[in-house]
Design a protein around this motif. Structure first.
Motif, PDB file in Angstrom:
ATOM      1  N   LEU A 184       0.858  -1.182   0.000  1.00 39.29           N
ATOM      2  CA  LEU A 184       0.000   0.000   0.000  1.00 39.29           C
ATOM      3  C   LEU A 184       0.893   1.230   0.000  1.00 39.29           C
ATOM      4  N   ALA A 185       0.842   1.984  -1.085  1.00 33.83           N
ATOM      5  CA  ALA A 185       1.728   3.136  -1.222  1.00 33.83           C
ATOM      6  C   ALA A 185       1.264   4.294  -0.351  1.00 33.83           C
ATOM      7  N   VAL A 186       2.219   5.033   0.193  1.00 34.50           N
ATOM      8  CA  VAL A 186       1.962   6.295   0.884  1.00 34.50           C
ATOM      9  C   VAL A 186       2.608   7.385   0.041  1.00 34.50           C
ATOM     10  N   ASP A 187       1.798   8.079  -0.743  1.00 32.25           N
ATOM     11  CA  ASP A 187       2.327   9.056  -1.693  1.00 32.25           C
ATOM     12  C   ASP A 187       2.537  10.433  -1.084  1.00 32.25           C
ATOM     13  N   SER A 188       1.947  10.669   0.098  1.00 33.64           N
ATOM     14  CA  SER A 188       2.108  11.969   0.748  1.00 33.64           C
ATOM     15  C   SER A 188       1.938  11.782   2.250  1.00 33.64           C
ATOM     16  N   PRO A 189       2.530  12.640   3.056  1.00 37.72           N
ATOM     17  CA  PRO A 189       2.417  12.508   4.514  1.00 37.72           C
ATOM     18  C   PRO A 189       0.969  12.501   4.997  1.00 37.72           C
ATOM     19  N   GLU A 190       0.089  13.203   4.263  1.00 33.10           N
ATOM     20  CA  GLU A 190      -1.312  13.274   4.681  1.00 33.10           C
ATOM     21  C   GLU A 190      -1.998  11.902   4.647  1.00 33.10           C
ATOM     22  N   LYS A 191      -1.467  10.973   3.860  1.00 31.60           N
ATOM     23  CA  LYS A 191      -2.100   9.664   3.716  1.00 31.60           C
ATOM     24  C   LYS A 191      -1.532   8.611   4.668  1.00 31.60           C
ATOM     25  N   GLU A 192      -0.571   9.013   5.493  1.00 30.78           N
ATOM     26  CA  GLU A 192       0.106   8.072   6.380  1.00 30.78           C
ATOM     27  C   GLU A 192      -0.884   7.338   7.293  1.00 30.78           C
ATOM     28  N   ALA A 193      -1.678   8.084   8.057  1.00 29.82           N
ATOM     29  CA  ALA A 193      -2.573   7.466   9.036  1.00 29.82           C
ATOM     30  C   ALA A 193      -3.634   6.618   8.357  1.00 29.82           C
ATOM     31  N   GLU A 194      -4.203   7.140   7.278  1.00 33.08           N
ATOM     32  CA  GLU A 194      -5.252   6.412   6.548  1.00 33.08           C
ATOM     33  C   GLU A 194      -4.719   5.088   5.988  1.00 33.08           C
ATOM     34  N   THR A 195      -3.520   5.134   5.408  1.00 31.34           N
ATOM     35  CA  THR A 195      -2.953   3.919   4.818  1.00 31.34           C
ATOM     36  C   THR A 195      -2.612   2.910   5.898  1.00 31.34           C
ATOM     37  N   ARG A 196      -2.087   3.378   7.008  1.00 36.70           N
ATOM     38  CA  ARG A 196      -1.776   2.493   8.131  1.00 36.70           C
ATOM     39  C   ARG A 196      -3.036   1.799   8.623  1.00 36.70           C
ATOM     40  N   GLN A 197      -4.119   2.543   8.775  1.00 35.85           N
ATOM     41  CA  GLN A 197      -5.374   1.959   9.245  1.00 35.85           C
ATOM     42  C   GLN A 197      -5.905   0.934   8.254  1.00 35.85           C
ATOM     43  N   THR A 198      -5.789   1.240   6.964  1.00 33.84           N
ATOM     44  CA  THR A 198      -6.225   0.286   5.944  1.00 33.84           C
ATOM     45  C   THR A 198      -5.398  -1.003   6.036  1.00 33.84           C
ATOM     46  N   ALA A 199      -4.091  -0.855   6.179  1.00 32.90           N
ATOM     47  CA  ALA A 199      -3.221  -2.033   6.289  1.00 32.90           C
ATOM     48  C   ALA A 199      -3.591  -2.873   7.501  1.00 32.90           C
ATOM     49  N   GLU A 200      -3.848  -2.226   8.620  1.00 27.26           N
ATOM     50  CA  GLU A 200      -4.215  -2.963   9.836  1.00 27.26           C
ATOM     51  C   GLU A 200      -5.537  -3.697   9.655  1.00 27.26           C
ATOM     52  N   ARG A 201      -6.495  -3.041   8.981  1.00 29.01           N
ATOM     53  CA  ARG A 201      -7.788  -3.703   8.742  1.00 29.01           C
ATOM     54  C   ARG A 201      -7.623  -4.909   7.829  1.00 29.01           C
ATOM     55  N   LEU A 202      -6.807  -4.783   6.782  1.00 31.79           N
ATOM     56  CA  LEU A 202      -6.607  -5.907   5.867  1.00 31.79           C
ATOM     57  C   LEU A 202      -5.942  -7.080   6.576  1.00 31.79           C
ATOM     58  N   VAL A 203      -4.969  -6.792   7.433  1.00 35.74           N
ATOM     59  CA  VAL A 203      -4.324  -7.863   8.200  1.00 35.74           C
ATOM     60  C   VAL A 203      -5.353  -8.590   9.052  1.00 35.74           C
ATOM     61  N   ARG A 204      -6.200  -7.826   9.732  1.00 40.07           N
ATOM     62  CA  ARG A 204      -7.223  -8.471  10.575  1.00 40.07           C
ATOM     63  C   ARG A 204      -8.143  -9.348   9.748  1.00 40.07           C
TER      64      ARG A 204
END
Length: 418
Positions: A184-204
């Motif tokens: 999951l790419a993080v193309d800008s600092p603003e997307k850091e938290a959103e991408t992290r949350q998405t990754a955590e949800r997919l892992v679950r």
């Protein structure tokens, strides 16, 4: 007469029943424009259709927060697909309906069901065929763009191929890994938290039973997503340094926590392990028969009863007797199957079984199934060909180039979020 079982749909179908807070919307709501990508619109209807398809694949959303996160992710996916299709048009690349339907048929065949059955299954879960066709078209368009624009610049020399093969030979007998990856790419600092949350949800969701390959196809930002995240066999020294430490300590069949790297997040799993230049277990051919049983309320008691009955199987002629004793709803042949074509949990359940042995009960959809090995042809040891090595190295390099290409398209596009 017992009908012959001629599909592995209960085992291979990656789509599962959907549930979650996908909200009812009026006709006006679904026609609302959410984004404009270089003068092409993305509507609320487009988002709703894709969200339904994804939740059918990855499982239920538990909270409104998860719903909101997925919605943001879907908007970005749809924006990227618009850019990919637009770039194909810019490069005078045309994707025909025939090509799209052929890929759809291949998806169905991968699950050993017909295209019509696949469409019916999508409809049953509330996901539309049109949503998956749109995704397929974008994927085909991007494949063609990448092949036309980037592949000609790849130059894998004979020296690289020889060095790779020499490395294999020098590591003969050392561990080798079949890795699944989602990026999951993080193309800008603003997307850091959103991408992290998405990754955590997919892992679950993967840990709760969602198919890793299905999640990779929907979400991964790199080329291996198209093949379910499968990197192929990689020796330890050749594993991406960003994820090597996690891969080497990850138990087979388990999924990692999100791994932060410079440009985004990885989620990885080790689907299989073997020794370098040993026989590839995925190439083993097995002749399978199955017993299908309807679940009962007391799952533990039923499991023990099934295992006691199937332990009496010594050869495949015993299967009808055991099926009758268990009150099976069906039983029959699945034909000859390559182990590598089976989902990892089923692969692991079967790989070490000999002729006449049965798996433990496997929960597949609404059924409980026991698979029995009725024939087995083990793979032979062989070195990869120069063409296979070149293809592997090319795909690694191409994946990185394609990610940069898409990033540049995003940067140069005019995207208006409503």
């Amino acid at each position: 007469m017992t009908r012959r079982i001629n599909t592995l749909a209960g085992i291979l179908l990656v789509l599962a029943s959907a549930a979650g807070p996908v909200q009812a919307q009026s006709r006006g709501d679904v026609q609302r424009i959410v984004a404009v990508v270089n003068d092409e619109i993305i509507s609320e209807y487009d988002i709703k259709e894709r969200m339904q398809l994804i939740t059918s694949t990855t499982g239920a959303l538990r909270t409104q927060e998860e719903y909101d996160q997925l919605r943001k992710t879907v908007i970005q996916l749809l924006v990227d697909e618009k850019l990919q299709v637009q770039e194909a048009k810019e490069q005078k690349i045309t994707i025909t309906d025939e090509e799209v339907n052929q890929r759809f048929n291949e998806l169905a065949a991968r699950n050993n069901i017909s295209a019509e059955q696949f469409s019916q299954e999508l409809a049953r879960m509330g996901a539309s065929k049109e949503a998956i066709l749109a995704q397929v078209k974008a994927g085909l368009a991007w494949e063609e763009v990448v092949n036309a624009r980037l592949r000609p610049f790849l130059a894998i020399g004979e020296g690289e191929v020889s060095a790779y093969l020499d490395n294999l030979k020098s590591n003969k007998g050392q561990p080798e890994y079949r890795i699944g990856e989602i990026f999951l790419a993080v193309d800008s600092p603003e997307k850091e938290a959103e991408t992290r949350q998405t990754a955590e949800r997919l892992v679950r969701q993967i840990r709760e039973g969602a198919e890793f390959s299905a999640v990779a196809r929907q979400f991964s930002d790199i080329a291996t997503g198209a093949v379910g995240g499968d990197t192929g066999w990689v020796i330890g020294d050749h594993i991406n340094p960003d994820i090597r430490t996690e891969v080497l300590k990850l138990p087979e069949g388990q999924v990692s926590d999100p791994i932060r790297v410079t440009s985004g997040y990885y989620i990885v799993t080790v689907a299989d392990k073997r020794e370098v230049l040993s026989a590839d277990p995925d190439e083993t051919q097995v002749d399978l028969q199955q017993i299908v049983i309807t679940p009962t309320a007391d799952a533990d008691a039923q499991r023990q009863r099934i295992m006691a009955a199937t332990s009496t199987i010594k050869e495949c002629s015993d299967i009808p007797r055991v099926a009758a004793a268990l009150g099976a709803s069906d039983q029959g042949s699945l034909g000859t199957v390559r182990l590598g074509d089976l989902p990892p949990p089923v692969n692991r359940a079967i790989r070490n079984l000999q002729i006449g042995q049965a798996t433990e009960p496997l929960k597949t959809g609404t059924d409980v199934r026991v698979l029995v090995v009725c024939g087995r042809k083990d793979a032979e040891v062989r070195e990869p060909t120069a063409a296979e090595i070149e293809d592997f190295l090319s795909n690694q390099r191409l994946s990185m180039m394609a990610r940069r290409y898409l990033r540049d398209l995003r940067r140069d596009a005019i995207i208006d979020y409503k």
